[in-house]
Motif scaffolding. Structure first.
Motif: not given
Length: 475
Positions: A19, A71-73, A77, A92-93, A119
């Protein structure tokens, strides 16, 4: 659990799930940081600068949500849509796993990726969930909020104390128990059914100086009047038909420990002077005997009746009442400490999930709202039973839906629906739920329902028809 172990675990998570920024943090009862390690976060690991504001805001929201988050985007969300996030380093993710202890936030593992990165995936979440298992097991096993086990929860009960809560009434109960536990003065516990009267008596015994002795409990309402004297004080052989041997009474059996009289308000009036004599003289006389036997027991009694009223009606002796009530503890009903409902819900979800060998599920937003709004007339016992029932109904699913709740909590029979991102659909879902609840409150009387919600009868009928709701009754 040493800081070294947490450090190594965090490093393994950070290595396995790449990350741009990562954080592993544990908290005490006031939300202060107890342990923390990170990667790519300004102001961490001796950097000296401030932590990235956007990430800190997201961490706080994750702790509020109190469930694993993938959360992917972030831009789409809804759980984070109301947050004002700085553009600098806006992720972003994100992937996060918060956990609680005694119903309060205890820590979080947080990872974030910027727009250029791929993501996070379900596989990442599965690994994070498995990696967190030893942390949750060790922390909940020893009841500690800190890795070293030396930071208590300020103002809260210890992990071994079942009287959990932050509300002032329950804090007073814990403080009183702590004061009286090492004395021999009789304690009188009052409270509604389900508030934990026997639990309070056991805590007094198990934390006091008589804990090495027996805890003997008797329910005065459960023993037939003809047998209760023999049960309490014992009898000699031949004292009555069927008395084929000497029998030790329950008061004698409690010698060296605590004798708990539950539902003392149901003690027969004829037996009350004999109990008073035992309290005053510390001696009992078995049925059919002439000699007295010394007893050394601490007396704790409890009732859900108004004994002042019973004394006025002549159904309970005033002198016995005053003798039993040297120290009084009044247990508050759950409706008088609603702020503790969420804490207890989380505690019982953790406890029963562990005992049933199932992963700990989370509550849907509507189910949680219904549970927190319910007045709990059966108090903590009713809440405990409801949680256990929900876990059975969920059958291992990760989410407890509103349809799993008891009819008394979800009288309209609402079912789970995914929250739409479209305003029109969300509004329609709200209208339907709002009208359903109003109809239940007004027993499906249409005129009364219209008046309560501020609509004309014609306006109400249009909305009922629009949402396919049946008012059932005329009016």
């Amino acid at each position: 659990m040493a800081h070294r172990f947490l450090s190594r675990l965090a490093e393994a998570i950070f290595d396995q799930i790449p990350s741009d920024r990562a954080l592993f943090r544990t908290l005490d009862g006031k939300g202060n940081r107890v342990f923390e390690t990170s990667r790519g976060m300004d102001g961490m690991n001796g950097g000296g600068g401030p932590i990235r504001e956007a990430d800190e805001t997201l961490v706080r929201r994750v702790l509020e949500i109190n469930r694993p988050v993938l959360v992917t985007d972030l831009a789409s969300e809804p759980l984070f849509a109301d947050l004002e996030l700085s553009r600098d380093g806006h992720p972003r993710s994100l992937l996060a796993y918060p956990w609680t202890l005694q119903g309060l936030p205890a820590g979080v593992a947080y990872l974030a990726r910027n727009a250029a990165g791929r993501p996070f995936t379900r596989e990442n979440m599965e690994f994070l969930t498995l990696a967190m298992s030893p942390v949750l097991y060790l922390m909940r096993g020893n009841g500690s909020r800190s890795p070293e086990g030396d930071v208590p929860v300020p103002g809260d009960a210890p992990a071994s104390c079942p009287f959990m809560g932050t509300a002032l009434p329950i804090r007073r109960v814990r403080a009183m128990i702590e004061k009286v536990r090492d004395t021999d003065a009789p304690v009188f516990i009052s409270g509604e059914s389900g508030t934990g009267k026997e639990l309070a008596a056991r805590i007094i015994h198990e934390t006091g100086r008589r804990r090495a002795g027996p805890f003997v409990a008797v329910n005065c309402a459960a023993i037939p009047e003809a047998l209760i004297e023999s049960e309490l004080f014992g009898h000699a052989r031949g004292a009555f038909t069927g008395a084929v041997r000497d029998k030790t009474g329950l008061v004698e059996e409690a010698t060296g420990g605590t004798f708990f009289l539950d539902e003392i308000g149901d003690l027969p009036l004829a037996l009350q002077p004999k109990l008073l004599r035992v309290l005053e003289e510390k001696k009992v006389r078995r049925v059919g005997e002439t000699r007295h036997r010394a007893v050394d027991a601490r007396f704790v009694s409890a009732t859900n009746k108004d004994l002042d009223h019973e004394v006025e009606r002549g159904r309970f002796r005033q002198d016995l009442y005053y003798r039993l009530k040297i120290i009084a503890i009044d247990l508050p009903p759950l409706r008088e400490r609603p702020e503790d409902a969420l804490l207890l819900l989380n505690h019982f979800l953790d406890e029963f999930s562990r005992s049933m060998g199932r992963p700990r599920p989370f509550l849907s937003p509507v189910a949680l709202e219904m549970l927190l709004r319910y007045p709990w007339p059966g108090n903590v016992r009713e809440l405990q039973n409801e949680v256990q029932r929900c876990l059975v109904m969920a059958d291992g699913a990760p989410l407890i839906l509103e349809e799993y709740l008891s009819p008394k909590i979800n009288p309209a029979g609402e079912t789970y629906s995914h929250v739409s991102h479209l305003f029109s659909e969300a509004k329609a879902d709200f209208e339907k739920r709002f009208l359903r609840e109003a109809l239940v409150r007004c027993r499906h009387h249409r005129t009364r329902t219209a008046a309560e919600v501020g609509l004309s009868r014609q306006g109400l009928f249009k909305l009922l028809k629009k949402h396919g709701l049946d008012a059932r009754a005329a009016g």
